[in-house]
Design a protein around this motif. Structure first.
Motif, short mmCIF file in Angstrom:
data_model
loop_
_atom_site.label_atom_id
_atom_site.label_comp_id
_atom_site.label_asym_id
_atom_site.label_seq_id
_atom_site.Cartn_x
_atom_site.Cartn_y
_atom_site.Cartn_z
N HIS A 11 29.42 -30.71 -118.23
CA HIS A 11 27.86 -29.49 -119.43
C HIS A 11 28.46 -28.08 -118.59
O HIS A 11 30.06 -27.81 -118.58
N SER A 12 27.59 -27.43 -118.46
CA SER A 12 28.40 -26.34 -118.21
C SER A 12 28.38 -25.98 -116.73
O SER A 12 29.78 -25.04 -116.75
N ASP A 110 22.95 -31.09 -115.50
CA ASP A 110 23.21 -29.83 -116.63
C ASP A 110 22.83 -28.57 -114.95
O ASP A 110 22.08 -28.40 -114.45
N GLY A 111 24.89 -28.16 -114.62
CA GLY A 111 24.26 -27.15 -114.09
C GLY A 111 24.34 -26.82 -112.82
O GLY A 111 24.80 -26.58 -111.43
#
Length: 711
Positions: A11-12, A110-111
């Motif tokens: 993910h990011s 995520d993150g």
């Protein structure tokens, strides 16, 4: 994303690339904070290491690298999806010779540059298989050269928890053996192993690697409340890491798998960073917040007063408690916990515990009088409890069946005058459930300090394929019991204690709300424990004792209070014997903590002076929360009264510096060099002093790489 040669997932903030091409082992090519897809050599460290009787290792070694089954496993597919907030990836492998199928599952939010990992192995063959070791995660560390890599690890023991060190791998741990000349991998390794049920009693399940050349860093934690192993070693193409639960060679663990049966490894988590250990611990801190059970306590962070440390020391009575309850309430405490001894009618309770009925001699009008007074003063009543043990003199030892206790060879295990309950037995669980439900339902207890003062050893041979397998099943039954307690009593607060912090792992801490960091009674020796604690425990779970005493000087009181203020403020001390001015000082510290605790629950730790050595004269811990940095600094004597604190995250910024505690003592001299990002301080020449500061960033800093630890 899956291709013929690799699976890419993330993910990011996180990217995982797994080699799956035929002609080589399935393995992690890279696990990074995202976006680093430079040409990397093919992975040679197998993703799954599986030691099986009758198969053994592919090479002679005591390492968990190159097991015979692990090197043979081939890619059998992948899948990905979501489970609530979690993104998941499943990598499936198969060994055609044995019919064993392994699924490694990666989970990440995520993150956040971290993931939780488990491996499940299933016997799809025709014959039983005897497992002797299964990795939760195994991977090469970014193909870094051993010459460039530092290892972080920590020794730990009663009164001296979390003693971290950072050393180059080549500094005695893994010498350069000229592997290329010999054409094969070595056999040595750095193996960090914990045995028994004190999961952090000698070493910590948290460790890390840092590439000094690139500042790439991994930090990991084995999330198990029993036996575990992690190891680091060198292969010809670089350094690898293997994270495991119990094994045969270390823990007498063997698990028989009949056709169709499965076994799942203990969970582990790995955090990654391109900016050194500070970046990795920030990621691991955020990840820990995602794996803990939601509970209002983790955002409210009430101040706890406990009557034990340097105060009543296990000798509570109504006469002693009532004035202490009043003083604690006046100081601002929000929970009052009556510690050990409340169940004892005699003078020696150690080997008689187990019924958990209030003493009639200590509380002539009943403990209800004490509990009621705590509640009347606006605090939540708490009690100390050691649920997993039954004293050898306790009537419960005869009331419960033999199957309710850990056994070896038909004998109950006895350790320091106690039997150890086996929570696989429903009658043992029923006994503890009845105790908790009675104390909560009849007395209104809202807080338990759950202590654990013996080590159950290698395990039990009852209803198990091996002693170690029996222990693992008991460990998991204990976690299931904790889950059930909180399901029945969702507002109940549970403190994790085991002779201080001898079971400070995230199997326990993903369920319990706060962690005792030590039993250390010397206020001068406590700071290195409190400063190092956020490497292992969330700030909002990290309960370090602050025990001011009437005989202390004002500087000594400030010193011990600061020790508890950048985590969970955990008060003790004879507040009832203090002067009004002394109690005002304690009250001021409590108010400051209450003002900043919401920020601490979202903060990430920094160590301006590096992780502390046990005898350091100067120590420092910072908590960064948005534009605010809370900074605690301790001076423990010595000739030097000045110190320089690098704060690279504030370099180039204008700041406002406020002294939060103590506010009524002479200020230290402070000077901020914005260009260098350095705060210089001069303390007063007293035997010991400490200060808590708040730094507010007024302008944006100059972007710069995060600096690593000083040591």
């Amino acid at each position: 994303m899956e291709s013929a040669t690799s699976v890419v997932w993330g993910h990011s903030a996180l990217e995982l690339v797994v080699d799956v091409a035929s002609g080589g082992p399935v393995g992690v090519r890279s696990l990074t904070a995202g976006g680093d897809r430079a040409d990397r050599p093919r992975a040679v460290q197998p993703l799954v290491e599986l030691l099986v009787a009758g198969q053994g290792r592919a090479r002679v070694s005591h390492r968990f690298s190159e097991t015979a089954v692990g090197t043979r496993m081939v890619f059998a597919g992948s899948s990905s999806g979501t489970d609530g907030k979690w993104r998941e990836l499943h990598i499936d492998l198969r060994d055609e010779r044995t019919g064993l199928v392994a699924r490694t599952t990666f989970r990440s939010v995520d993150g956040i540059a971290a993931c939780q990992i488990t491996t499940t192995v299933t016997n799809q063959g025709q014959e039983p298989v005897l497992l002797q070791g299964l990795s939760s995660f195994a991977a090469g560390f970014g193909h870094a050269r051993a010459e460039d890599v530092d290892l972080l690890r920590a020794d730990s023991e009663w009164l001296g928890e979390g003693r971290w060190a950072r050393h180059p791998l080549r500094d005695g741990a893994l010498p350069d053996l000229g592997l290329g000349l010999h054409g094969q991998d070595g056999r040595g390794r750095v193996a960090v192993v914990s045995t028994g049920t004190w999961s952090t009693g000698t070493v910590l399940p948290t460790g890390g690697l840092v590439d000094r050349r690139t500042d790439q860093a991994w930090l990991w934690q084995v999330e198990h409340n029993g036996a575990w192993r992690w190891e680091v070693a060198e292969r010809m193409n670089g350094v690898y890491v293997a994270l495991l639960g119990p094994t045969d060679i270390d823990h007498q663990w063997q698990q028989r798998l009949l056709p169709g049966e499965s076994f799942t490894s203990v969970p582990v988590s790995v955090a990654v960073s391109a900016s050194g250990v500070d970046g990795a611990i920030a990621a691991l801190t955020r990840h820990r917040r995602e794996i803990v059970r939601p509970h209002r306590d983790l955002t409210a962070l009430p101040v706890v007063f406990n009557d034990y440390m340097n105060t009543l020391m296990g000798d509570p009575t109504t006469e002693k408690l009532l004035p202490l309850i009043d003083a604690a309430a006046d100081a601002g405490a929000e929970v009052f916990c009556v510690d050990a001894g409340w169940y004892d009618n005699g003078s020696s309770w150690w080997d008689g515990v187990g019924e958990w009925e209030p003493s009639s001699t200590r509380f002539p009008a009943g403990i209800e009088e004490v509990i009621g007074h705590i509640r009347a003063r606006g605090m939540v009543p708490g009690l100390w409890l050691e649920p997993e043990v039954i004293g050898v003199r306790s009537p419960m030892g005869d009331r419960l069946p033999e199957s309710a206790f850990l056994q070896r060879g038909g004998f109950r295990l006895v350790e320091h005058g106690r039997y150890h309950l086996d929570l696989r037995d429903p009658r043992a669980v029923a006994h503890l459930d009845a105790v908790v439900d009675r104390l909560v339902g009849e007395l209104g207890v809202g807080y338990f300090k759950l202590d654990y003062n013996i080590d159950g050893g290698a395990g039990t041979d009852v209803a198990a394929d091996s002693v170690g397998a029996g222990l693992l099943a008991c460990n998991r039954a204990h976690l299931a019991w904790l889950d059930a307690v909180l399901d029945r009593h969702p507002g109940l607060v549970l403190e994790n204690c085991a002779s201080g912090a001898m079971r400070m792992d995230y199997a326990m801490l993903s369920r319990m709300q706060l962690q005792s960091t030590s039993d250390q009674q010397d206020h001068l020796r406590y700071p290195p424990i409190a400063v190092a604690a956020p490497m292992s425990v969330l700030p909002e779970q990290s309960a370090s004792w602050a025990y001011p005493q009437p005989g202390m000087s004002a500087e000594e009181m400030a010193f011990t209070l600061c020790t508890g203020m950048l985590g969970r403020l955990y008060l003790s001390g004879r507040l009832d014997a203090m002067t009004a001015a002394q109690l005002d000082s304690v009250r001021a510290a409590v108010r400051v903590h209450q003002e900043i605790r919401a920020d601490l629950a979202a903060a990430v730790p920094l160590w301006p002076l590096g992780l502390p050595a046990w005898d350091d004269r100067w120590l420092s811990l910072a908590m960064k929360s948005g534009d605010l940095t809370y900074l605690a600094v301790w001076r423990r004597g010595g000739d030097r009264t000045d110190v320089t604190l690098p704060l690279p995250h504030l370099r180039g910024a204008d700041i406002e510096l406020d002294v939060l505690h103590p506010s009524d003592l002479p200020e230290w001299t402070c000077d901020w060099d914005a260009d260098a990002g350095v705060l210089s301080m001069t303390a007063h020449r007293v035997p010991a002093s400490a200060r808590l500061f708040r730094i507010t960033r007024l302008t944006s800093p100059i972007p710069s790489p995060t600096e690593g630890f000083a040591r």
